[in-house]
Design a protein around this motif. Structure first.
Motif, PDB file in Angstrom:
ATOM      1  N   SER A  37      35.553  56.391   0.219  1.00 42.79           N
ATOM      2  CA  SER A  37      36.010  57.556  -0.550  1.00 42.79           C
ATOM      3  C   SER A  37      35.644  58.867   0.137  1.00 42.79           C
ATOM      4  O   SER A  37      36.321  59.887  -0.046  1.00 42.79           O
TER       5      SER A  37
ATOM      6  N   PRO B 244      42.373  55.037  -8.261  1.00 40.30           N
ATOM      7  CA  PRO B 244      41.104  55.778  -8.176  1.00 40.30           C
ATOM      8  C   PRO B 244      40.852  56.428  -6.820  1.00 40.30           C
ATOM      9  O   PRO B 244      40.239  57.499  -6.765  1.00 40.30           O
TER      10      PRO B 244
ATOM     11  N   LYS C 138      43.214  57.242  -4.402  1.00 39.83           N
ATOM     12  CA  LYS C 138      44.298  58.150  -4.018  1.00 39.83           C
ATOM     13  C   LYS C 138      44.708  58.044  -2.560  1.00 39.83           C
ATOM     14  O   LYS C 138      45.127  59.015  -1.945  1.00 39.83           O
TER      15      LYS C 138
ATOM     16  N   SER D 131      42.589  52.119  -0.216  1.00 38.34           N
ATOM     17  CA  SER D 131      42.779  50.938  -1.068  1.00 38.34           C
ATOM     18  C   SER D 131      43.007  49.690  -0.226  1.00 38.34           C
ATOM     19  O   SER D 131      42.577  48.592  -0.589  1.00 38.34           O
TER      20      SER D 131
END
Length: 306
Positions: free
Chosen positions: A117, A55, A57, A62
């Motif tokens: 994000s 999710p 990328k 992450s």
């Protein structure tokens, strides 16, 4: 910071609690067992990174999310202890410490995903570098503690070995007349008056049944020592450990001489000379599972204390 900077902190944060626990219990846990758990943790972290890679990328992103998950998971008990007495009632619903912690976690988790994000390269670079440094420092602290222990063991082994126990003389009974011997150790099982005093537990019903079956119950029994290694090393050699303490020093954390005394105790050697075979039931405790038995009875899957 180079765009190829590796995000290693999730793996290090995953390994740190394991190494810290090992360092704290180093004399009672085998390195082989720690290594097996370490492999499992590394695989789990790698899987989590792959899951969150999809999710967001980005391995940096992450990595930050997975490190947060690991830190929350391994620190949950500590935070719980801090607010163990917390209680809050609203709209006929009571909030306890677990509910509060999980609620805070959910808010922080989704807030972190939102921030990460949208974070740019420079911010991600700085966060990753800082987390790598922090995790590396934690690993080095535990590694230094472990290395210091093993160095101390090595230094002692160069000049000190476990005291040799004389083998008792062989008896005269023929092998077909030797009785079976059962040595059952209920580790940490207190006598009746201590159970009543400290835990308000009445154990009289069980003890009365044992007496009815012919067992002798010593109402004033005391263990020879307060730790399993010390107690077994003494009992299986029928001697006190004054000489071991004198040679090793009262502040020594080296359990190796005691392990040797348990596995090579004069009781085992005496019984073998009589023709006995030694059968050990696996307990999951390294101190007794290391006994060189003729047969070791165990379940297919044995969970150790670790």
């Amino acid at each position: 910071m180079n765009r190829k900077q590796t995000s290693i902190h999730p793996f290090l944060f995953g390994l740190y609690p394991l190494l810290a626990f090992f360092a704290h219990n180093i004399g009672e846990v085998s390195f082989k067992e720690v290594a097996a758990h370490a492999v499992g943790i590394l695989i789990l972290v790698a899987v989590l990174l792959k899951v969150f890679d999809f999710p967001v990328k980005s391995r940096w992103k992450s990595g930050i999310i997975v490190s947060f998950l690991l830190l929350f998971f391994f620190s949950f008990g500590h935070f719980y202890d801090l607010i163990a007495d917390f209680r809050f009632r609203a709209a006929e619903m009571e909030w306890g410490p677990s509910t509060l912690l999980y609620s805070v976690f959910v808010l922080l988790f989704f807030g972190l995903i939102l921030i990460v994000s949208k974070a740019g390269f420079e911010k991600l670079s700085g966060i990753t570098k800082g987390l790598n440094a922090m995790a590396s420092l934690l690993i080095l602290m535990s590694a230094a503690q472990i290395a210091a222990y093993y160095y101390g063991v090595w230094a002692h082994d160069k000049k000190i070995t476990a005291p040799s126990a004389q083998i008792l003389p062989a008896g005269t009974l023929s092998k077909d007349k030797l009785p079976d011997i059962y040595y059952i150790i209920l580790d940490g099982y207190s006598r009746a008056d201590m159970l009543k005093k400290n835990l308000n537990f009445d154990n009289s019903t069980f003890l009365d049944r044992l007496r009815a079956k012919g067992f002798f119950i010593n109402t004033d029994s005391r263990s020879n020592y307060a730790q399993t290694y010390l107690s077994l090393a003494s009992a299986l050699n029928m001697d006190y450990l004054d000489e071991v303490a004198r040679r090793m020093g009262t502040g020594s954390q080296n359990w190796k001489p005691l392990k040797q005394m348990i596995s090579q105790g004069k009781v085992f050697r005496f019984l073998r000379r009589q023709g006995y075979k030694i059968v050990v039931y696996s307990s999951g405790f390294i101190g007794t599972d290391a006994i060189p038995a003729d047969w070791t009875l165990t379940y297919r899957l044995v969970l150790s204390e670790f």
